[in-house]
Scaffold this active site. Structure first.
Site, mmCIF file in Angstrom:
data_model
loop_
_atom_site.group_PDB
_atom_site.id
_atom_site.type_symbol
_atom_site.label_atom_id
_atom_site.label_comp_id
_atom_site.label_asym_id
_atom_site.label_seq_id
_atom_site.Cartn_x
_atom_site.Cartn_y
_atom_site.Cartn_z
ATOM 1 N N HIS A 72 15.562 68.617 -78.850
ATOM 2 C CA HIS A 72 15.036 69.130 -77.578
ATOM 3 C C HIS A 72 14.557 67.978 -76.717
ATOM 4 O O HIS A 72 13.837 67.115 -77.180
ATOM 5 C CB HIS A 72 13.868 70.089 -77.837
ATOM 6 N N TYR A 194 6.401 77.602 -72.567
ATOM 7 C CA TYR A 194 4.965 77.858 -72.682
ATOM 8 C C TYR A 194 4.545 78.587 -71.417
ATOM 9 O O TYR A 194 4.597 78.008 -70.328
ATOM 10 C CB TYR A 194 4.187 76.539 -72.807
ATOM 11 N N PRO A 286 -2.081 75.967 -82.843
ATOM 12 C CA PRO A 286 -0.654 75.616 -82.840
ATOM 13 C C PRO A 286 -0.047 75.332 -81.461
ATOM 14 O O PRO A 286 1.118 74.956 -81.377
ATOM 15 C CB PRO A 286 0.011 76.856 -83.457
ATOM 16 N N LYS A 290 1.169 70.363 -83.361
ATOM 17 C CA LYS A 290 0.804 69.085 -83.989
ATOM 18 C C LYS A 290 0.529 69.167 -85.487
ATOM 19 O O LYS A 290 0.509 68.133 -86.165
ATOM 20 C CB LYS A 290 -0.455 68.520 -83.313
ATOM 21 N N TYR A 378 2.818 65.266 -76.457
ATOM 22 C CA TYR A 378 3.634 66.287 -77.108
ATOM 23 C C TYR A 378 4.725 65.639 -77.971
ATOM 24 O O TYR A 378 4.914 65.998 -79.135
ATOM 25 C CB TYR A 378 4.270 67.197 -76.056
#
Ligand code: APR
Ligand code: PHB
Length: 382
Positions: A72, A194, A286, A290, A378
């Site tokens: 990704h 998200y 979550p 991580k 991220y």
């Protein structure tokens, strides 16, 4: 019974540590409370930072991951009925992430351990850790395992943490949980989504080209049985709504579970011959994906330190283990807290709170600096 390194817990942390030590010529025994099927079928997260993928490759555990893992190059943030793509390679100087389920990593590592590694004992519950001996119960019988070092990879509900005297604990609970589902339907978008919405947070993720993984923010103590399939899909539709012709694909839901959200750190992560790694020492909510990556990072640091000790006799890296890990842990704690509070709706949320969230989301969408800060955290700091 004796092992140079006794490892408690066969989650990703314990299994990877055993593998790395085996490759370095250091013997270990892994004790796991549950049976093999249980450990291999627990549904967990699945987003791997580059460093996590590198660690699995370096120890020869990435053959299937390299075939089936989905690379990704970013994520999508959704708010105010619009989508904003964050391009990780462009924002981080070339870094990407990979989707490959934690359960699959566990299956791969268990198979390697049983084929090539030292003993991995299932249904063996550690009940006490002393100076140089561990007591465990197998088939109703108490047994003793001597060690040079013992590593608690026994997760949040394990026993090893309690063997560190005078530990400092830092903790936060959140007033919401995640209802997670697996569905037999192709992902509706190439990227993870998200979503911030007036109705609460939602996340679109995936496990394979034919299986989607989706999450909804729900109140704590939600009973999954109160969420029939149609209610879940309708709520996901409402939270992902955008002003384009994007559509969420529906399919049969094969699993449903509610997970609470917690931040937790215990310090230090070492006492004498005892080391903690992974969820035994720290938990993150979550939202930043991580947890698994931190566990792997602890283990990479510890395996190096143990190898250094056995090849040179120097305790330097063992002595710095806890501080080295905690620096990364606290960065991840902050990022996970940031992502969580940015995207979720508290039960007592005011319009002012919502405005602040939206302002920060717009800032990320509009500013390369703000986007890069999120993307670097991220995709994983080196
Ligand atoms: N004796 C033996 N095994 C134990 C004991 C005990 N007393 N207590 C717990 N265990 C086992 C559990 O059954 C479990 O299999 O330790 C293992 C811990 O594994 P995980 O919970 O997967 O923890 P870890 O390996 O640190 O992986 C962290 O898991 O929760 C996710 O988000 C988290 O992805 C991260 C990952
Ligand atoms: C998942 O795929 O399960 C997943 C992905 C990203 C997250 C959390 C979970 O932030």
């Amino acid at each position: 019974m004796f092992a140079t390194v006794a490892i408690v817990g066969a989650g990703p942390a314990g299994l990877l540590l055993a593998r790395m030590l085996h490759n370095a010529g250091i013997d270990s025994i892994v004790l796991e409370h549950r049976d093999r099927a249980y450990v291999e079928h627990r549904q967990r997260a699945g987003m791997l930072e580059q460093g996590t993928v590198d660690a699995l490759r370096a120890c020869g555990a990435a053959e299937r991951l390299d075939r089936e893992g989905l690379v990704h190059h970013g994520i999508e943030l959704r708010f105010d009925r619009r989508s904003h793509h964050l391009d990780f390679p462009a924002l981080t100087g070339g870094r990407s992430v990979m989707i490959y389920a934690q359960t699959e990593i566990v299956k791969d590592l268990v198979a390697l351990q049983l084929a090539e590694g030292g003993p991995l004992l299932f249904e063996a519950e550690a009940i006490a850790i002393e100076d140089d001996t561990l007591t465990f119960v197998r088939d109703g019988v108490k047994e003793r395992l001597g060690f040079d070092f013992v590593v608690g990879c026994d997760g949040f509900h394990g026993i090893s943490r309690a063997a560190i005297p005078d530990a400092r604990v830092y903790e936060r609970e959140y007033p919401y949980s995640w209802l997670g589902i697996l569905a037999d339907v192709p992902p509706s978008c190439e990227e993870l989504i998200y979503a911030h919405s007036e109705r609460g947070f939602a996340l679109h993720s995936m496990r394979s080209p034919t299986v989607s993984r989706l999450y909804l923010q729900v109140p704590n103590d939600t009973d999954p049985d109160d969420w029939p399939d149609d209610r879940i899909w309708d709520e996901l539709d409402a939270r992902f709504a955008v002003d384009t012709d994007w559509k969420l694909m529906r399919g049969p839901i094969t699993q449903k579970a509610v997970t609470p959200m917690r931040s937790f750190v215990t310090e230090p992560m070492r006492h004498g011959r005892l080391f903690l790694a992974g969820d035994a020492a720290h938990i993150v909510p979550p939202t930043g994906a991580k947890g698994l990556n931190l566990a792997i990072s602890d283990v990479v640091t510890l395996a190096k330190a143990l190898q250094h000790w056995f090849t040179t006799g120097s305790p330097d890296l063992l002595n710095t283990y806890s501080d080295t890990c905690l620096r990364r842990v606290w960065r991840a704690e902050h990022f996970s807290y940031f992502m969580t509070t940015l995207l979720h709706r508290t039960p007592d949320q005011t319009p002012f709170d919502t405005r602040l969230q939206l302002s920060q989301l717009h800032r990320i969408a509009d500013s390369r600096h703000a986007a890069a800060e999120l993307a670097e955290n991220y995709a994983g700091l080196p």
